[in-house]
Design an enzyme around this catalytic site. Structure first.
Site, PDB file in Angstrom:
ATOM      1  N   GLY A   1      -8.167   4.701 -15.164  1.00 17.78           N
ATOM      2  CA  GLY A   1      -7.043   5.109 -14.319  1.00 17.78           C
ATOM      3  C   GLY A   1      -5.725   4.650 -14.916  1.00 17.78           C
ATOM      4  O   GLY A   1      -5.670   4.270 -16.084  1.00 17.78           O
ATOM      5  N   ASN A   2      -4.674   4.688 -14.126  1.00 19.47           N
ATOM      6  CA  ASN A   2      -3.373   4.159 -14.580  1.00 19.47           C
ATOM      7  C   ASN A   2      -2.611   3.626 -13.370  1.00 19.47           C
ATOM      8  O   ASN A   2      -3.078   3.714 -12.242  1.00 19.47           O
ATOM      9  CB  ASN A   2      -2.597   5.240 -15.341  1.00 19.47           C
ATOM     10  CG  ASN A   2      -2.303   6.450 -14.469  1.00 19.47           C
ATOM     11  OD1 ASN A   2      -1.585   6.348 -13.482  1.00 19.47           O
ATOM     12  ND2 ASN A   2      -2.895   7.599 -14.804  1.00 19.47           N
ATOM     13  N   ARG A   3      -1.431   3.067 -13.641  1.00 23.71           N
ATOM     14  CA  ARG A   3      -0.711   2.341 -12.587  1.00 23.71           C
ATOM     15  C   ARG A   3       0.212   3.212 -11.719  1.00 23.71           C
ATOM     16  O   ARG A   3       1.035   2.682 -10.985  1.00 23.71           O
ATOM     17  CB  ARG A   3       0.144   1.235 -13.227  1.00 23.71           C
ATOM     18  CG  ARG A   3      -0.660   0.131 -13.830  1.00 23.71           C
ATOM     19  CD  ARG A   3       0.274  -0.978 -14.286  1.00 23.71           C
ATOM     20  NE  ARG A   3      -0.259  -1.655 -15.448  1.00 23.71           N
ATOM     21  CZ  ARG A   3      -1.237  -2.541 -15.397  1.00 23.71           C
ATOM     22  NH1 ARG A   3      -1.763  -2.860 -14.246  1.00 23.71           N
ATOM     23  NH2 ARG A   3      -1.661  -3.105 -16.505  1.00 23.71           N
TER      24      ARG A   3
END
Ligand code: C5P
Length: 402
Positions: A210-212
């Protein structure tokens, strides 16, 4: 559209007053704050206690309240100024005539005369009263003041007669209000597609890549589009954000880039504007393990394959849509963003530079440069995400209305 609005409901003494209990419920359900002012005779048709319970506010009938032996003053000026919208329903021939002539002999009339907001009135009376030239003159007078009439419907009347004069049904009043309040908004009648948030690409049943991204920018763009009158389809990856119930936003929750791709293509043909604000994972695990991957000695390699580029695919399919992308760059920012604008067949691109402090995703601020397909460039200062969303919509609206 009605969410967060202060709505002042004036009830006058006709049998249709009983329907205002449903009207108050619908307004509250739509997220509005409701206060009720009613005439003394309205109190004979519908109970103030019912309306106060439903509206979650005291119902006001007189200038003076007498409670527990003490007196207090109901300030009509404050009430009038509190309201974003005033609705007088049912509006009897008597009250309509008083409104038309400025007769100020009760709290409702004083409040009406103090209100600076749009005033809607829903007449309710017997068919001959409705047709009388005097009533017609009241309608004309009130409309010449800018008050807005919600016409009565035809049907069976309390008198047993059949004809025009039945107050519009509560649902019809709500529909009328929404249509009227949105008619002059710049995105009225427009459909907007927005992507937001990260995507999660499954590795096994419990892990993902995923990412932030928090989704804030996309959700803010969606919220403002809805407030500007658009019908919004918000396709969002996993976030902690939510949209208000009954808003003009249709939230489509997705997890992976492929799901986001599918949802976007399902709706794209029908939209006028599409903004891809999601931080889509460029790669996903080639094989998703069906069981949780067990820890072993040594390293683990996960083979990745490319995800579809949603924005690119929308650019390929573009007909009349105004298509907007984001570019988060670390070097050669302007050139890279212009390259993406062209390659993805966009109408505009919004550049964030990671070199700018406070820009990019995860935070509450952003600093953008808006570049359109004619390479007209506008750079903005560091702003909060709601302010940035408002700048973006201003730029898009001037271009789609040009
Ligand atoms: O090419 P790049 O990934 O930098 O482009 C960013 C823009 O493309 C953003 O608007 C993002 O939402 C969109 N995008 C997409 N699908 C991808 C990757 C990026 O829609 N797979």
């Amino acid at each position: 559209m009605l969410s967060g609005k202060n709505i002042l409901l004036g009830i006058t003494g006709g049998i249709a007053a009983y329907k205002t209990t449903f009207l108050v419920r619908l307004l509250i359900k739509a997220g509005a704050q409701v206060k009720v002012v009613m005439t003394q005779s309205a109190g004979s048709f519908v109970s103030p206690l019912t309306l106060s319970t439903l509206s979650k506010n005291p119902v006001l009938m007189d200038f003076i309240n007498q409670e527990d032996g003490s007196l207090s003053w109901n300030n009509h000026v404050e009430l009038g100024l509190w309201a974003d919208v005033m609705i007088i329903a049912p509006a009897t021939a008597n009250t309509l005539s008083k409104m038309a002539h400025g007769t100020c002999d009760n709290l409702l009339m004083a409040t009406y005369l103090s209100a600076k907001c749009p005033v809607y009135f829903a007449p309710a009376m017997d068919l001959d009263m409705y047709k009388h030239p005097s009533t017609k003159a009241s309608f004309d007078n009130l409309q010449s003041f800018g008050n807005i009439m919600i016409p009565a419907e035809s049907g069976e009347l309390a008198s047993g007669l059949h004809g025009e004069g039945r107050m519009a049904e509560p649902e019809a009043i709500i529909q009328f209000l929404i249509k009227d309040l949105t008619k002059d908004l710049p995105l009225n009648g427009k459909q907007v597609l927005i992507t937001a948030g990260p995507t999660h690409e499954a590795i096994d049943p419990v892990r993902f890549l995923g990412n932030r991204s928090s989704g804030t920018m996309g959700f803010e763009l969606a919220k403002q589009a809805a407030n500007l009158g658009a019908q919004v389809i918000l396709v969002s990856g996993p976030t902690n954000l939510s949209v208000l119930e009954n808003s003009n936003i249709d939230l489509v929750n997705v997890t992976s880039a492929q799901e986001m791709y599918d949802a976007c293509h399902e709706h794209y043909d029908q939209v006028d504007v599409a903004i891809c604000a999601a931080a889509v994972a460029d790669y996903r695990p080639k094989n998703i393990a069906t069981e949780k991957i067990k820890k072993k000695d040594g390293d683990l390699n996960i083979e990745l394959e490319r995800n579809p580029d949603i924005l690119f695919s929308l650019g390929e399919k573009k007909k009349n849509q105004f298509l907007v992308g984001f570019a988060l760059e670390t070097e050669n920012e302007l050139e890279n963003a212009k390259g993406k604008l062209k390659r993805k067949n966009l109408d505009a691109i919004i550049l964030n530079s990671l070199k700018d402090e406070g820009a990019g995703f995860g935070g509450s601020t952003n600093k953008i440069t808006f570049i359109d397909k004619n390479l007209e460039i506008k750079t903005f200062g560091l702003k909060t995400k709601p302010e940035v969303a408002s700048d973006i919509w201003e730029e898009i609206i001037t271009r789609i209305h040009a």
